[in-house]
Design a protein around this motif. Structure first.
Motif, PDB file in Angstrom:
ATOM      1  N   GLY A 149       0.790  -1.226   0.000  1.00 57.71           N
ATOM      2  CA  GLY A 149       0.000   0.000   0.000  1.00 57.71           C
ATOM      3  C   GLY A 149       0.819   1.272   0.000  1.00 57.71           C
ATOM      4  N   ASN A 150       2.141   1.151  -0.087  1.00 61.24           N
ATOM      5  CA  ASN A 150       2.991   2.333  -0.122  1.00 61.24           C
ATOM      6  C   ASN A 150       2.849   3.041  -1.465  1.00 61.24           C
ATOM      7  N   VAL A 151       2.728   4.359  -1.412  1.00 57.72           N
ATOM      8  CA  VAL A 151       2.507   5.165  -2.617  1.00 57.72           C
ATOM      9  C   VAL A 151       3.763   5.955  -2.957  1.00 57.72           C
ATOM     10  N   THR A 152       4.181   5.897  -4.214  1.00 56.32           N
ATOM     11  CA  THR A 152       5.301   6.715  -4.691  1.00 56.32           C
ATOM     12  C   THR A 152       4.899   7.375  -5.994  1.00 56.32           C
ATOM     13  N   ILE A 153       5.523   8.512  -6.276  1.00 52.96           N
ATOM     14  CA  ILE A 153       5.290   9.204  -7.534  1.00 52.96           C
ATOM     15  C   ILE A 153       6.629   9.460  -8.216  1.00 52.96           C
ATOM     16  N   HIS A 154       6.581   9.510  -9.533  1.00 50.34           N
ATOM     17  CA  HIS A 154       7.782   9.735 -10.328  1.00 50.34           C
ATOM     18  C   HIS A 154       7.430  10.743 -11.424  1.00 50.34           C
ATOM     19  N   LYS A 155       7.613  12.005 -11.127  1.00 56.06           N
ATOM     20  CA  LYS A 155       7.291  13.038 -12.109  1.00 56.06           C
ATOM     21  C   LYS A 155       8.107  12.820 -13.387  1.00 56.06           C
ATOM     22  N   GLY A 156       7.413  12.890 -14.516  1.00 55.59           N
ATOM     23  CA  GLY A 156       8.079  12.735 -15.801  1.00 55.59           C
ATOM     24  C   GLY A 156       8.198  11.299 -16.267  1.00 55.59           C
ATOM     25  N   THR A 157       7.792  10.345 -15.425  1.00 52.15           N
ATOM     26  CA  THR A 157       7.853   8.934 -15.810  1.00 52.15           C
ATOM     27  C   THR A 157       6.571   8.541 -16.529  1.00 52.15           C
ATOM     28  N   ASN A 158       6.719   7.693 -17.562  1.00 44.63           N
ATOM     29  CA  ASN A 158       5.582   7.287 -18.375  1.00 44.63           C
ATOM     30  C   ASN A 158       5.367   5.780 -18.310  1.00 44.63           C
ATOM     31  N   TYR A 159       4.153   5.372 -18.680  1.00 40.26           N
ATOM     32  CA  TYR A 159       3.718   4.002 -18.423  1.00 40.26           C
ATOM     33  C   TYR A 159       2.904   3.432 -19.586  1.00 40.26           C
ATOM     34  N   ALA A 160       2.762   2.100 -19.545  1.00 39.64           N
ATOM     35  CA  ALA A 160       1.929   1.385 -20.507  1.00 39.64           C
ATOM     36  C   ALA A 160       1.235   0.234 -19.793  1.00 39.64           C
ATOM     37  N   GLU A 161       0.213  -0.295 -20.459  1.00 38.91           N
ATOM     38  CA  GLU A 161      -0.507  -1.446 -19.918  1.00 38.91           C
ATOM     39  C   GLU A 161      -0.199  -2.688 -20.750  1.00 38.91           C
ATOM     40  N   GLU A 162       0.083  -3.778 -20.066  1.00 38.26           N
ATOM     41  CA  GLU A 162       0.456  -5.020 -20.742  1.00 38.26           C
ATOM     42  C   GLU A 162      -0.692  -5.557 -21.599  1.00 38.26           C
ATOM     43  N   THR A 163      -0.323  -6.301 -22.641  1.00 40.76           N
ATOM     44  CA  THR A 163      -1.321  -6.836 -23.570  1.00 40.76           C
ATOM     45  C   THR A 163      -1.244  -8.355 -23.715  1.00 40.76           C
ATOM     46  N   TYR A 164      -0.311  -9.000 -23.016  1.00 40.46           N
ATOM     47  CA  TYR A 164      -0.111 -10.438 -23.204  1.00 40.46           C
ATOM     48  C   TYR A 164      -1.348 -11.251 -22.851  1.00 40.46           C
ATOM     49  N   GLN A 165      -2.203 -10.709 -21.968  1.00 40.93           N
ATOM     50  CA  GLN A 165      -3.379 -11.448 -21.510  1.00 40.93           C
ATOM     51  C   GLN A 165      -4.537 -11.396 -22.500  1.00 40.93           C
ATOM     52  N   ILE A 166      -4.457 -10.562 -23.527  1.00 41.68           N
ATOM     53  CA  ILE A 166      -5.578 -10.384 -24.450  1.00 41.68           C
ATOM     54  C   ILE A 166      -5.797 -11.578 -25.381  1.00 41.68           C
ATOM     55  N   PRO A 167      -4.753 -12.167 -25.991  1.00 42.37           N
ATOM     56  CA  PRO A 167      -4.999 -13.249 -26.955  1.00 42.37           C
ATOM     57  C   PRO A 167      -5.835 -14.407 -26.414  1.00 42.37           C
ATOM     58  N   ALA A 168      -5.695 -14.742 -25.129  1.00 40.72           N
ATOM     59  CA  ALA A 168      -6.440 -15.860 -24.555  1.00 40.72           C
ATOM     60  C   ALA A 168      -7.949 -15.623 -24.551  1.00 40.72           C
ATOM     61  N   CYS A 169      -8.354 -14.378 -24.738  1.00 39.99           N
ATOM     62  CA  CYS A 169      -9.777 -14.029 -24.685  1.00 39.99           C
ATOM     63  C   CYS A 169     -10.421 -13.979 -26.072  1.00 39.99           C
ATOM     64  N   PHE A 170      -9.653 -14.341 -27.104  1.00 39.34           N
ATOM     65  CA  PHE A 170     -10.176 -14.341 -28.472  1.00 39.34           C
ATOM     66  C   PHE A 170     -10.040 -15.741 -29.063  1.00 39.34           C
ATOM     67  N   THR A 171     -11.099 -16.192 -29.711  1.00 41.90           N
ATOM     68  CA  THR A 171     -11.123 -17.529 -30.285  1.00 41.90           C
ATOM     69  C   THR A 171     -11.201 -17.452 -31.810  1.00 41.90           C
ATOM     70  N   THR A 172     -11.538 -18.558 -32.432  1.00 38.72           N
ATOM     71  CA  THR A 172     -11.595 -18.650 -33.895  1.00 38.72           C
ATOM     72  C   THR A 172     -12.404 -17.514 -34.499  1.00 38.72           C
ATOM     73  N   GLY A 173     -11.838 -16.906 -35.549  1.00 40.75           N
ATOM     74  CA  GLY A 173     -12.514 -15.796 -36.210  1.00 40.75           C
ATOM     75  C   GLY A 173     -12.341 -14.466 -35.506  1.00 40.75           C
ATOM     76  N   ASN A 174     -11.345 -14.382 -34.582  1.00 36.82           N
ATOM     77  CA  ASN A 174     -11.113 -13.162 -33.791  1.00 36.82           C
ATOM     78  C   ASN A 174     -12.351 -12.767 -32.980  1.00 36.82           C
ATOM     79  N   LYS A 175     -13.059 -13.777 -32.491  1.00 39.18           N
ATOM     80  CA  LYS A 175     -14.255 -13.513 -31.695  1.00 39.18           C
ATOM     81  C   LYS A 175     -13.899 -13.454 -30.213  1.00 39.18           C
TER      82      LYS A 175
END
Length: 277
Positions: A238-264
């Motif tokens: 629960g410790n909070v830190t800030i880093h002014k000027g630092t940038n971020y992204a969100e991972e995408t590796y978990q997305i393919p498992a949620c799509f099946t045949t036909g990109n559904k």
């Protein structure tokens, strides 16, 4: 967030090689780097994105576009909200390797959008991968289905600005909190990826594989704590830190498992961990 452009207009060589040994040493192959350019990226009205496929996608599948949840044309999804199957006619400017627009692609559906745990929107296009390749010579970017690694060299490729940022994955953030939203296991960049408004939704590409490992979404602009455009890092205690000027992204590796045949989309598929409606 690396917010849409309207709120951000004001933001606007290797070390020398060692000498060769005097005695011949066993040859070690140097792994070639993938070519990372603008091909397959797209420009939205105020964000960036990319045409993506998954490891099991077929050329005949309807193509998909990946961007941020906060780039959704109907506004930011609320905390806890997951949008699926929403009608859309949004357009995207498709870029070639040089960053020139070669086509306008159109969506017919928001397949998935959320700002809970992650910050993604996935659109379904009216064109297939094969049609895009045949008409414009552009292939989609492949989303890697394994967790990224700290220290990996990456490029953030903005279709909106036609600009790339090169850095490395500095590490991962247990929880990244910004305003009312909280994201899990976010990617923290090293300092040279100084992304700005309009880069939201840019693919984060592993320069060794050419695959998408994350989607660019935010940065701490003013040094504030946990406010909009000033995310804070929260650790497991629960410790909070800030880093002014630092940038971020969100991972995408978990997305393919949620799509099946036909990109559904199938949020009940085995291994799918994306938030559900």
């Amino acid at each position: 967030m690396n917010k849409p452009l309207l709120a951000a207009l004001s933001s606007l060589a290797l070390a020398g090689l060692g000498a060769a040994p005097a005695v011949a040493a066993p040859h070690t192959a140097v792994k070639p780097k993938a070519t990372v350019d603008f091909a397959g990226t797209v420009a939205l009205s105020d964000c960036s994105g990319s045409v993506i496929r998954f490891p099991n996608s077929a050329d005949s599948d309807p193509a998909l576009v990946l961007t941020n949840g906060h780039c959704l044309e109907t506004g930011f999804p609320d905390p806890g909200q997951v949008i699926t199957g929403q009608s859309s006619s949004r357009t995207f400017g498709l870029l070639n390797s040089a960053g020139s627009k070669v086509a306008t692609l159109r969506a017919n559906q928001v397949v998935y959008s959320t700002m809970t745990d992650t910050d993604v929107t996935i659109y379904r296009l009216t064109s297939t991968y094969a049609q895009i390749k045949s008409s414009y010579g552009i292939s989609p970017l492949t989303v890697n289905d394994s967790h990224p690694t700290a220290g990996t060299a990456i490029k953030v490729v903005s279709g909106y600005w036609k600009r790339t940022y090169s850095c490395s994955i500095d590490g991962f953030v247990y929880r990244l909190k910004e305003g009312d939203w909280t994201w899990k296991d976010s990617v923290r960049y090293t300092s040279s990826c100084n992304t700005i408004g309009g880069t939201s939704g840019s693919p984060v590409i592993d320069t060794s594989t050419g695959k998408v490992v994350a989607v660019n979404n935010t940065g701490n602009e003013d040094g504030e704590t946990c406010t909009v455009n000033n995310p804070c890092e929260v650790d497991e205690s629960g410790n909070v830190t800030i880093h002014k000027g630092t940038n971020y992204a969100e991972e995408t590796y978990q997305i393919p498992a949620c799509f099946t045949t036909g990109n559904k989309l199938d949020l009940s598929a085995s291994g799918c961990t994306l938030p559900k409606p």
